[in-house]
Design a protein around this motif. Structure first.
Motif, PDB file in Angstrom:
ATOM      1  N   UNK A  34     149.070  26.175  71.007  1.00 21.56           N
ATOM      2  CA  UNK A  34     149.702  27.398  70.505  1.00 21.56           C
ATOM      3  C   UNK A  34     151.088  27.678  71.070  1.00 21.56           C
ATOM      4  N   UNK A  35     151.420  27.109  72.244  1.00 24.53           N
ATOM      5  CA  UNK A  35     152.683  27.463  72.901  1.00 24.53           C
ATOM      6  C   UNK A  35     153.888  27.151  72.021  1.00 24.53           C
ATOM      7  N   UNK A  36     153.888  25.979  71.392  1.00 22.46           N
ATOM      8  CA  UNK A  36     155.011  25.607  70.540  1.00 22.46           C
ATOM      9  C   UNK A  36     155.153  26.527  69.344  1.00 22.46           C
ATOM     10  N   UNK A  37     154.024  26.847  68.703  1.00 26.57           N
ATOM     11  CA  UNK A  37     154.062  27.741  67.538  1.00 26.57           C
ATOM     12  C   UNK A  37     154.577  29.118  67.928  1.00 26.57           C
TER      13      UNK A  37
ATOM     14  N   UNK B  85     149.029  33.000  76.210  1.00 26.80           N
ATOM     15  CA  UNK B  85     149.634  31.815  75.601  1.00 26.80           C
ATOM     16  C   UNK B  85     151.123  31.712  75.882  1.00 26.80           C
ATOM     17  N   UNK B  86     151.784  32.857  76.144  1.00 28.29           N
ATOM     18  CA  UNK B  86     153.231  32.840  76.349  1.00 28.29           C
ATOM     19  C   UNK B  86     153.631  32.499  77.777  1.00 28.29           C
ATOM     20  N   UNK B  87     152.801  32.809  78.764  1.00 28.83           N
ATOM     21  CA  UNK B  87     153.166  32.587  80.163  1.00 28.83           C
ATOM     22  C   UNK B  87     152.959  31.119  80.517  1.00 28.83           C
ATOM     23  N   UNK B  88     154.032  30.441  80.864  1.00 33.28           N
ATOM     24  CA  UNK B  88     153.966  29.027  81.238  1.00 33.28           C
ATOM     25  C   UNK B  88     153.748  28.912  82.742  1.00 33.28           C
ATOM     26  N   UNK B  89     152.581  28.458  83.194  1.00 30.61           N
ATOM     27  CA  UNK B  89     152.304  28.394  84.632  1.00 30.61           C
ATOM     28  C   UNK B  89     153.311  27.565  85.415  1.00 30.61           C
ATOM     29  N   UNK B  90     153.731  26.436  84.858  1.00 33.03           N
ATOM     30  CA  UNK B  90     154.654  25.570  85.608  1.00 33.03           C
ATOM     31  C   UNK B  90     156.006  26.237  85.823  1.00 33.03           C
ATOM     32  N   UNK B  91     156.486  26.946  84.792  1.00 30.04           N
ATOM     33  CA  UNK B  91     157.771  27.632  84.936  1.00 30.04           C
ATOM     34  C   UNK B  91     157.686  28.738  85.977  1.00 30.04           C
ATOM     35  N   UNK B  92     156.594  29.503  85.944  1.00 33.31           N
ATOM     36  CA  UNK B  92     156.450  30.589  86.909  1.00 33.31           C
ATOM     37  C   UNK B  92     156.296  30.064  88.333  1.00 33.31           C
ATOM     38  N   UNK B  93     155.607  28.928  88.513  1.00 33.61           N
ATOM     39  CA  UNK B  93     155.365  28.384  89.837  1.00 33.61           C
ATOM     40  C   UNK B  93     156.629  27.860  90.504  1.00 33.61           C
TER      41      UNK B  93
ATOM     42  N   UNK C 190     141.749  32.571  77.435  1.00 34.50           N
ATOM     43  CA  UNK C 190     141.725  31.764  76.211  1.00 34.50           C
ATOM     44  C   UNK C 190     143.142  31.411  75.779  1.00 34.50           C
ATOM     45  N   UNK C 191     144.060  32.352  75.925  1.00 40.25           N
ATOM     46  CA  UNK C 191     145.448  32.067  75.602  1.00 40.25           C
ATOM     47  C   UNK C 191     146.042  30.993  76.498  1.00 40.25           C
ATOM     48  N   UNK C 192     145.734  31.064  77.802  1.00 39.94           N
ATOM     49  CA  UNK C 192     146.211  30.034  78.731  1.00 39.94           C
ATOM     50  C   UNK C 192     145.650  28.658  78.351  1.00 39.94           C
ATOM     51  N   UNK C 193     144.362  28.615  78.035  1.00 39.69           N
ATOM     52  CA  UNK C 193     143.737  27.343  77.683  1.00 39.69           C
ATOM     53  C   UNK C 193     144.238  26.801  76.349  1.00 39.69           C
TER      54      UNK C 193
END
Length: 330
Positions: free
Chosen positions: A188-191, A53-61, A180-183
């Motif tokens: 959940x990312x904001x929380x 849930x913490x890893x943001x794909x767009x930021x990493x890409x 599940x965390x990614x999905x």
């Protein structure tokens, strides 16, 4: 070399070794040990859900296009390290016991860290977007590659036994919660962002629970009788030597492959680091409880040494960095 004003003796590392001492004095036995094992499994699943849930794909890409750099880091993490571990086989059993040598091999199979790799890269004015991608991808790839490497390196090597069923356990206990965390990021990312301290405590609490359960099993099984103070000092020297060798290889390799300064910084810090936060839960899934304590000891020692050494290197590189800011593209 100018050393940092305060060496990063992480309080969490002190808590880890305090947990080991507690397990030595008050180990879990019988029903309590089974409850601790189940609680550790649930905590590990929660930990990997939070990682996902913490890893943001767009930021990493943002740094994904720099494929040469990422290839070097992945080769260092999952090829060079295991080869160096195998090359250390003559140290067994005169220098390292078979169990400690297995721990060295496990250390060599663990993925890179995320947070500290990025932090040290930023301090040393390296290529931060590339560090974000390569460190994150190393952890994601490690979910599949680390169990495979552990199977290849440790299968049939004594007390450590990796069964085919362990791979299915990895999928259910690590990969499924991560996906599940990614999905769940939409909800959940904001929380999680607003409660960073809480999620950080969950991460650390899960690892401490794994360590307490693992070292308790080792104490009950009597495996710690084989580790003398002399053996421990030798293990520290071997692990420090491994870190020095990898740092030297990465520094020379970055120059040989004609990477610029910012990329060499990223390669050095992302390629030489090993993740305690990822390695311990994986070990808890893959390895029998009674063998787990000694297996993760080299990784625990390596983690603390890499923090101290890499902090000093990062500060030194920052002091010698050119006045122009590090580039932000990949």
């Amino acid at each position: 070399m100018r050393w940092p004003r305060r060496l990063p003796i992480d309080p969490f590392i002190a808590a880890l070794f305090g947990t080991v001492a507690l397990a030595a004095l008050i180990p879990l036995r019988g029903t309590a040990a089974e409850v601790g094992r189940v609680a550790a499994q649930l905590a590990v699943a929660l930990l990997f859900f939070l990682h996902g849930a913490k890893i943001a794909p767009r930021a990493a890409l943002a740094g994904a296009r720099h494929w040469r750099l990422h290839a070097v880091v992945l080769l260092a993490t999952f090829v060079v390290f295991p080869l160096l571990g195998l090359a250390a086989a003559p140290l067994r059993p005169a220098v390292l016991t078979p169990e400690l040598y297995q721990g060295l091999l496990f250390l060599c199979a663990v993925p890179s860290t995320v947070q500290t790799s990025i932090a040290f890269t930023a301090i040393a004015r390296g290529n931060v977007p590339a560090a974000v991608f390569t460190a994150s991808f190393s952890n994601i790839a490690g979910i599949a590659l680390t169990p495979l490497l552990v199977t290849l390196l440790l299968q049939g090597s004594g007390e450590v036994r990796v069964s085919a069923g362990s791979i299915g356990t990895v999928v259910l206990q690590l990969l499924v919660p991560f996906v599940a965390g990614q999905l769940s990021r939409r909800w959940t990312a904001g929380w999680i962002e607003r409660h960073r301290s809480l999620t950080g405590r969950v991460d650390r609490g899960a690892i401490l629970l794994v360590v307490y359960s693992a070292f308790s099993a080792g104490v009950v099984a009597g495996v710690w009788d084989e580790v003398s103070p002399g053996r421990l000092i030798v293990l520290i020297a071997v692990v420090a030597g491994l870190l020095a060798l990898v740092l030297g290889l990465l520094h020379a390799g970055g120059r040989l492959l004609r990477f610029d300064r910012a990329d060499r910084v990223t390669i050095l810090f992302c390629g030489a680091k090993k993740s305690l936060a990822t390695g311990l839960p994986m070990a808890a899934v893959l390895v029998q409880p009674e063998a787990l304590g000694l297996l993760v000891l080299p990784l625990m020692i390596y983690h603390q040494i890499q923090l101290v050494v890499c902090a000093a290197i990062a500060r030194s590189w920052a002091d010698r960095a050119p006045p122009t800011p590090a580039r932000t593209d990949a």
